[in-house]
Design an enzyme around this catalytic site. Structure first.
Site, PDB file in Angstrom:
ATOM      1  N   HIS A   5      58.357 -49.517   9.368  1.00  0.00           N
ATOM      2  CA  HIS A   5      57.668 -48.268   9.021  1.00  0.00           C
ATOM      3  C   HIS A   5      56.169 -48.460   9.233  1.00  0.00           C
ATOM      4  O   HIS A   5      55.598 -49.471   8.812  1.00  0.00           O
ATOM      5  CB  HIS A   5      57.964 -47.883   7.570  1.00  0.00           C
ATOM      6  CG  HIS A   5      57.331 -46.588   7.191  1.00  0.00           C
ATOM      7  ND1 HIS A   5      57.851 -45.360   7.570  1.00  0.00           N
ATOM      8  CD2 HIS A   5      56.190 -46.325   6.514  1.00  0.00           C
ATOM      9  CE1 HIS A   5      57.052 -44.400   7.132  1.00  0.00           C
ATOM     10  NE2 HIS A   5      56.045 -44.957   6.483  1.00  0.00           N
ATOM     11  N   GLY A  49      60.625 -47.063  22.332  1.00  0.00           N
ATOM     12  CA  GLY A  49      61.200 -48.395  22.183  1.00  0.00           C
ATOM     13  C   GLY A  49      60.231 -49.550  22.345  1.00  0.00           C
ATOM     14  O   GLY A  49      60.629 -50.629  22.775  1.00  0.00           O
ATOM     15  N   THR A  50      58.956 -49.364  21.951  1.00  0.00           N
ATOM     16  CA  THR A  50      58.041 -50.512  22.066  1.00  0.00           C
ATOM     17  C   THR A  50      58.423 -51.605  21.063  1.00  0.00           C
ATOM     18  O   THR A  50      58.227 -52.791  21.342  1.00  0.00           O
ATOM     19  CB  THR A  50      56.560 -50.109  21.866  1.00  0.00           C
ATOM     20  OG1 THR A  50      56.372 -49.610  20.552  1.00  0.00           O
ATOM     21  CG2 THR A  50      56.128 -49.065  22.879  1.00  0.00           C
ATOM     22  N   ASN A  51      58.943 -51.214  19.920  1.00  0.00           N
ATOM     23  CA  ASN A  51      59.395 -52.242  18.965  1.00  0.00           C
ATOM     24  C   ASN A  51      60.646 -52.955  19.475  1.00  0.00           C
ATOM     25  O   ASN A  51      60.805 -54.156  19.268  1.00  0.00           O
ATOM     26  CB  ASN A  51      59.634 -51.623  17.587  1.00  0.00           C
ATOM     27  CG  ASN A  51      58.337 -51.454  16.823  1.00  0.00           C
ATOM     28  OD1 ASN A  51      57.753 -52.431  16.346  1.00  0.00           O
ATOM     29  ND2 ASN A  51      57.863 -50.219  16.734  1.00  0.00           N
ATOM     30  N   ILE A 101      68.703 -39.711   9.968  1.00  0.00           N
ATOM     31  CA  ILE A 101      69.040 -40.215   8.632  1.00  0.00           C
ATOM     32  C   ILE A 101      70.437 -40.840   8.650  1.00  0.00           C
ATOM     33  O   ILE A 101      71.368 -40.302   9.248  1.00  0.00           O
ATOM     34  CB  ILE A 101      68.995 -39.046   7.602  1.00  0.00           C
ATOM     35  CG1 ILE A 101      67.561 -38.529   7.458  1.00  0.00           C
ATOM     36  CG2 ILE A 101      69.561 -39.462   6.249  1.00  0.00           C
ATOM     37  CD1 ILE A 101      66.576 -39.489   6.818  1.00  0.00           C
ATOM     38  N   LEU A 102      70.562 -41.982   8.001  1.00  0.00           N
ATOM     39  CA  LEU A 102      71.863 -42.641   7.884  1.00  0.00           C
ATOM     40  C   LEU A 102      72.402 -42.386   6.482  1.00  0.00           C
ATOM     41  O   LEU A 102      71.645 -42.430   5.509  1.00  0.00           O
ATOM     42  CB  LEU A 102      71.708 -44.138   8.144  1.00  0.00           C
ATOM     43  CG  LEU A 102      71.241 -44.477   9.565  1.00  0.00           C
ATOM     44  CD1 LEU A 102      70.808 -45.931   9.667  1.00  0.00           C
ATOM     45  CD2 LEU A 102      72.340 -44.158  10.579  1.00  0.00           C
ATOM     46  N   ASN A 131      64.340 -51.913   8.612  1.00  0.00           N
ATOM     47  CA  ASN A 131      63.582 -50.804   9.209  1.00  0.00           C
ATOM     48  C   ASN A 131      62.116 -51.191   9.336  1.00  0.00           C
ATOM     49  O   ASN A 131      61.581 -51.911   8.500  1.00  0.00           O
ATOM     50  CB  ASN A 131      63.704 -49.563   8.321  1.00  0.00           C
ATOM     51  CG  ASN A 131      62.951 -48.368   8.872  1.00  0.00           C
ATOM     52  OD1 ASN A 131      63.063 -48.044  10.060  1.00  0.00           O
ATOM     53  ND2 ASN A 131      62.163 -47.709   8.036  1.00  0.00           N
TER      54      ASN A 131
HETATM   55  C1  GAR Z   1      57.033 -46.885  15.354  1.00  0.00           C
HETATM   56  O1  GAR Z   1      55.669 -46.728  15.051  1.00  0.00           O
HETATM   57  C2  GAR Z   1      57.833 -47.041  14.078  1.00  0.00           C
HETATM   58  O2  GAR Z   1      57.161 -47.774  13.084  1.00  0.00           O
HETATM   59  C3  GAR Z   1      58.014 -45.613  13.675  1.00  0.00           C
HETATM   60  O3  GAR Z   1      58.287 -44.920  14.882  1.00  0.00           O
HETATM   61  C4  GAR Z   1      57.613 -45.597  15.947  1.00  0.00           C
HETATM   62  C5  GAR Z   1      58.608 -45.876  17.049  1.00  0.00           C
HETATM   63  O4  GAR Z   1      57.967 -46.394  18.193  1.00  0.00           O
HETATM   64  N1  GAR Z   1      59.060 -45.455  12.698  1.00  0.00           N
HETATM   65  C6  GAR Z   1      58.991 -44.601  11.680  1.00  0.00           C
HETATM   66  O5  GAR Z   1      58.080 -43.833  11.509  1.00  0.00           O
HETATM   67  C7  GAR Z   1      60.181 -44.661  10.729  1.00  0.00           C
HETATM   68  N2  GAR Z   1      59.903 -43.905   9.516  1.00  0.00           N
HETATM   69  P1  GAR Z   1      58.754 -47.194  19.302  1.00  0.00           P
HETATM   70  O6  GAR Z   1      59.933 -46.318  19.736  1.00  0.00           O
HETATM   71  O7  GAR Z   1      57.751 -47.362  20.390  1.00  0.00           O
HETATM   72  O8  GAR Z   1      59.207 -48.493  18.719  1.00  0.00           O
END
Ligand code: GAR
Length: 208
Positions: free
Chosen positions: A110, A12-14, A93-94, A108
């Site tokens: 990516h 969950g850093t994002n 997947i949704l 999203n």
């Molecule tokens: C992030 O790098 C995000 O871009 C990626 O998963 C990571 C989640 O990190 N998402 C994908 O690859 C989607 N196809 P987080 O939990 O620290 O935010």
């Protein structure tokens, strides 16, 4: 005020970048109302709790199939009058029903410059492993609207990040997060909440 749901599966850093942006007042007209995880105990849930945001867990294995799981997610979100769904490292997947219910209201993040290194099977660290294997010199991150295709929806924002000699997938992932993801996602969410994103086919125009 747009009510925002952030869907997560991991660290969950994002999500944290969004919570920090909200605390700074950088998401005018938006409010993170709920964090939804499909993984019990995901660290992202602790981040939500710390910020005083409601968190819920919806596990796929509690439902007979993907359709029932997605229907349950839709119900949880509609019940809370959610106007924007943010996938922040949500790795399930949704289905089409979910996408139709929130058409042009799902964003999203990516970790590559779409259309490179994206689609089925490209998630998390794997994306950076593939980029290093292919030997590209530049990668980055993309924020896009979600449609029925995997990573195929209209692109909102992108940012390039250099690949440096000696990079490992982990080192590269961290650089892409710091230099691109944690900036782009709050920016895109703020633009959405201010009504500045206009979708024209597969293109997104950013209004002044
Ligand atoms: C992030 O790098 C995000 O871009 C990626 O998963 C990571 C989640 O990190 N998402 C994908 O690859 C989607 N196809 P987080 O939990 O620290 O935010």
């Amino acid at each position: 005020m747009t009510k925002i749901a952030v869907l997560v599966s991991g660290g969950g850093t994002n999500l944290q970048a969004l919570l920090d942006a909200q605390a700074r007042g950088d998401i005018p007209n938006g409010e993170i109302a709920v964090v939804v995880s499909n993984v019990p105990g995901a660290y992202a849930l602790e981040r939500a709790a710390k910020a005083g945001v409601e968190d819920i867990t919806v596990r796929k294995k509690d439902y007979p199939d993907t359709a029932a799981f997605c229907a349950a997610l839709v119900e949880e979100l509609q019940k809370r009058d959610i106007g924007l769904v943010v996938l922040a490292g949500f790795l399930s997947i949704l289905d089409e029903h979910f996408v139709r219910c929130f058409e042009n209201r799902i964003i999203n993040i990516h970790p590559s410059l779409i259309p490179a290194f994206c689609g089925k099977g490209f998630y998390g660290l794997t994306v950076h492993e593939r980029a290093l294997e292919r030997g590209v010199k530049v990668t980055g991150a993309t924020v896009h609207f979600v449609n029925e295709g995997a990573d195929e929806g209209p692109i909102i924002l992108q940012k390039a990040v250099d690949i440096l000699p000696g990079d490992t997938p982990e080192v590269l992932q961290k650089r892409v997060m710091e230099q691109a993801e944690w900036k782009l996602l709050p920016q895109a969410v703020a633009l959405f909440c201010q009504g500045k994103l206009k979708v024209e086919g597969r293109r997104v125009d950013i209004l002044p």
